[in-house]
Design a protein around this motif. Structure first.
Motif, short mmCIF file in Angstrom:
data_model
loop_
_atom_site.label_atom_id
_atom_site.label_comp_id
_atom_site.label_asym_id
_atom_site.label_seq_id
_atom_site.Cartn_x
_atom_site.Cartn_y
_atom_site.Cartn_z
N THR A 87 0.84 -1.21 0.00
CA THR A 87 0.00 0.00 0.00
C THR A 87 0.87 1.26 0.00
N GLN A 88 1.90 1.25 0.86
CA GLN A 88 2.80 2.40 0.92
C GLN A 88 3.50 2.62 -0.41
N MET A 89 3.96 1.55 -1.02
CA MET A 89 4.65 1.65 -2.31
C MET A 89 3.70 2.18 -3.39
N SER A 90 2.44 1.72 -3.38
CA SER A 90 1.46 2.18 -4.37
C SER A 90 1.21 3.67 -4.25
N PHE A 91 1.00 4.15 -3.02
CA PHE A 91 0.74 5.57 -2.82
C PHE A 91 1.99 6.40 -3.11
N TYR A 92 3.16 5.84 -2.83
CA TYR A 92 4.41 6.56 -3.14
C TYR A 92 4.50 6.83 -4.65
N PHE A 93 4.29 5.80 -5.46
CA PHE A 93 4.37 5.98 -6.91
C PHE A 93 3.22 6.84 -7.43
N LEU A 94 2.05 6.74 -6.79
CA LEU A 94 0.91 7.56 -7.19
C LEU A 94 1.23 9.04 -7.07
N PHE A 95 1.71 9.45 -5.89
CA PHE A 95 1.96 10.87 -5.65
C PHE A 95 3.25 11.35 -6.33
N GLU A 96 4.21 10.45 -6.49
CA GLU A 96 5.43 10.82 -7.21
C GLU A 96 5.11 11.13 -8.67
N CYS A 97 4.34 10.24 -9.30
CA CYS A 97 3.97 10.44 -10.70
C CYS A 97 3.05 11.65 -10.85
N LEU A 98 2.15 11.84 -9.88
CA LEU A 98 1.25 12.99 -9.93
C LEU A 98 2.04 14.29 -9.86
N ASP A 99 3.07 14.34 -9.01
CA ASP A 99 3.95 15.51 -8.97
C ASP A 99 4.61 15.74 -10.33
N ASN A 100 5.11 14.67 -10.93
CA ASN A 100 5.73 14.76 -12.26
C ASN A 100 4.79 15.39 -13.28
N LEU A 101 3.60 14.85 -13.35
CA LEU A 101 2.65 15.27 -14.37
C LEU A 101 2.13 16.68 -14.12
N LEU A 102 1.90 17.02 -12.85
CA LEU A 102 1.43 18.37 -12.54
C LEU A 102 2.49 19.43 -12.85
N LEU A 103 3.75 19.09 -12.62
CA LEU A 103 4.82 20.02 -12.98
C LEU A 103 4.87 20.23 -14.49
N ALA A 104 4.61 19.16 -15.24
CA ALA A 104 4.57 19.29 -16.70
C ALA A 104 3.37 20.13 -17.14
N VAL A 105 2.23 19.92 -16.50
CA VAL A 105 1.03 20.70 -16.81
C VAL A 105 1.26 22.18 -16.50
N MET A 106 1.93 22.45 -15.38
CA MET A 106 2.22 23.85 -15.01
C MET A 106 3.19 24.49 -16.00
N ALA A 107 4.13 23.70 -16.52
CA ALA A 107 5.05 24.22 -17.54
C ALA A 107 4.28 24.57 -18.82
N TYR A 108 3.33 23.72 -19.19
CA TYR A 108 2.50 24.02 -20.37
C TYR A 108 1.68 25.29 -20.14
N ASP A 109 1.15 25.44 -18.92
CA ASP A 109 0.39 26.64 -18.58
C ASP A 109 1.24 27.90 -18.74
N ARG A 110 2.50 27.84 -18.27
CA ARG A 110 3.39 29.01 -18.39
C ARG A 110 3.76 29.25 -19.86
N PHE A 111 3.90 28.17 -20.63
CA PHE A 111 4.21 28.31 -22.06
C PHE A 111 3.10 29.07 -22.80
N VAL A 112 1.87 28.67 -22.55
CA VAL A 112 0.75 29.33 -23.21
C VAL A 112 0.63 30.78 -22.74
N ALA A 113 0.82 31.01 -21.42
CA ALA A 113 0.67 32.36 -20.87
C ALA A 113 1.71 33.32 -21.44
N ILE A 114 2.93 32.84 -21.67
CA ILE A 114 4.01 33.71 -22.14
C ILE A 114 4.07 33.79 -23.66
N CYS A 115 3.90 32.66 -24.31
CA CYS A 115 4.05 32.63 -25.78
C CYS A 115 2.76 32.95 -26.53
N HIS A 116 1.60 32.72 -25.89
CA HIS A 116 0.31 33.01 -26.54
C HIS A 116 -0.60 33.74 -25.55
#
Length: 309
Positions: A99-128
């Motif tokens: 259970t601990q390992m599952s939640f670890y990978f869940l939140f680790e991957c979620l951090d990864n993807l949210l950081l990518a989403v936030m980078a896309y948000d900044r790209f659109v805000a600055i470039c478009h």
């Protein structure tokens, strides 16, 4: 050494960061303080974003979700370590370990993807900037967060399924303070080469694709900023993504250190220290990074303080 079937293994032994009894009270106090600061800091970010109508924008919506993921990331590992130190017991059940390992990978991957989403948000805000409200609309924001969550859930369940197929020897000592897939692979008596390849392959997909998206977004952002004629304009454009870039460097720098270090030259002590930075220190620092240089967040936090005072 006779192997046991995985279903017969009832518990594992988490050796933690140190066996020195004199260090245990200091470790308990240090990690309890860091955990409380992490939870309080990220909750304040969520409260500030939800209470201030000026912060009801895509950037702060993603930031509040990142804060929620950071709370989950630290909660997955730190409370169990604190309980083990306080009770002088280092055992974790087999079900608890998975259970601990599952939640670890869940939140680790979620951090990864949210950081990518936030980078896309900044790209659109600055470039478009003119099309920003149309492109990054509330529907897309909700869809991106849901997609990030379910992708993270898929990755965590894949890891859990792979580890659940392993067989272990009678040695069930984990040289770490939480259950991590590479550590469990080291304990397995069964053939693990395919599992190891799969784990790093999945990590390359769920970690590499978001990182590639972040690099692509920031390359376009840098190109756009360089075309700004004035120094003040360049600084203003860069300041909107400086905090996010700092968090990305910390997160991926330590994350790559953890996984590359464990695969190239395994060292339980170094891996544990790197994991502390990755799972405890960075989620604690994120609220400070995003609030200290952000006038909107500071104004909202001061508003909350003035109401409660």
């Amino acid at each position: 050494m006779e192997p046991q079937n995985l279903t017969s293994v009832s518990e594992f032994l988490l050796l933690g960061l140190s066996d020195d009894p004199e260090l245990q009270p200091h470790l308990f106090g240090l990690f309890l303080t860091m955990y409380l600061v992490t939870v309080l800091g990220n909750l304040l970010i969520i409260l500030a974003v939800s209470s201030d109508s000026h912060l009801h924008t895509p950037m702060y919506f993603f930031l509040s979700n990142l804060s929620l993921a950071d709370i989950g990331f630290s909660t997955t590992t730190v409370p169990k370590m604190l309980v083990n130190i306080q009770t002088h017991s280092k055992y974790i059940t087999y079900a608890g370990c998975l259970t601990q390992m599952s939640f670890y990978f869940l939140f680790e991957c979620l951090d990864n993807l949210l950081l990518a989403v936030m980078a896309y948000d900044r790209f659109v805000a600055i470039c478009h900037p003119l099309n920003y409200p149309i492109i990054v609309n509330p529907r897309l924001c909700g869809l991106l967060v849901l997609l990030s969550f379910f992708s993270s859930l898929l990755e965590s369940q894949i890891h859990c399924l792979m580890v659940s197929q392993l067989t272990f020897c009678t040695d069930v000592e984990i040289h770490h303070f939480f259950c991590d897939a590479p550590q469990l692979l080291h304990l397995a008596c069964s053939y693990t080469s395919i599992n190891t390849i799969l784990i790093y392959f999945i990590g390359a997909i769920f970690g590499g694709i978001p990182l590639s998206g972040i690099l692509c977004s920031y390359s376009r952002i840098a190109s756009s900023i360089l075309r700004v004629p004035t120094t003040g304009g360049k600084y203003k454009a860069f300041s909107t993504c400086g905090s996010h870039l700092s968090v990305v460097c910390l997160f991926y720098g330590t994350g790559l250190g953890v996984y590359l270090g464990s695969s190239i030259s395994p060292s339980p002590g170094k891996d544990a220290v790197a994991s502390v930075v990755y799972t405890v220190v960075i989620p604690m620092l994120n609220p400070f990074i995003y609030s200290l240089r952000n006038r909107d967040i500071k104004r909202a936090l001061w508003g909350i303080i003035s109401i409660t005072a």
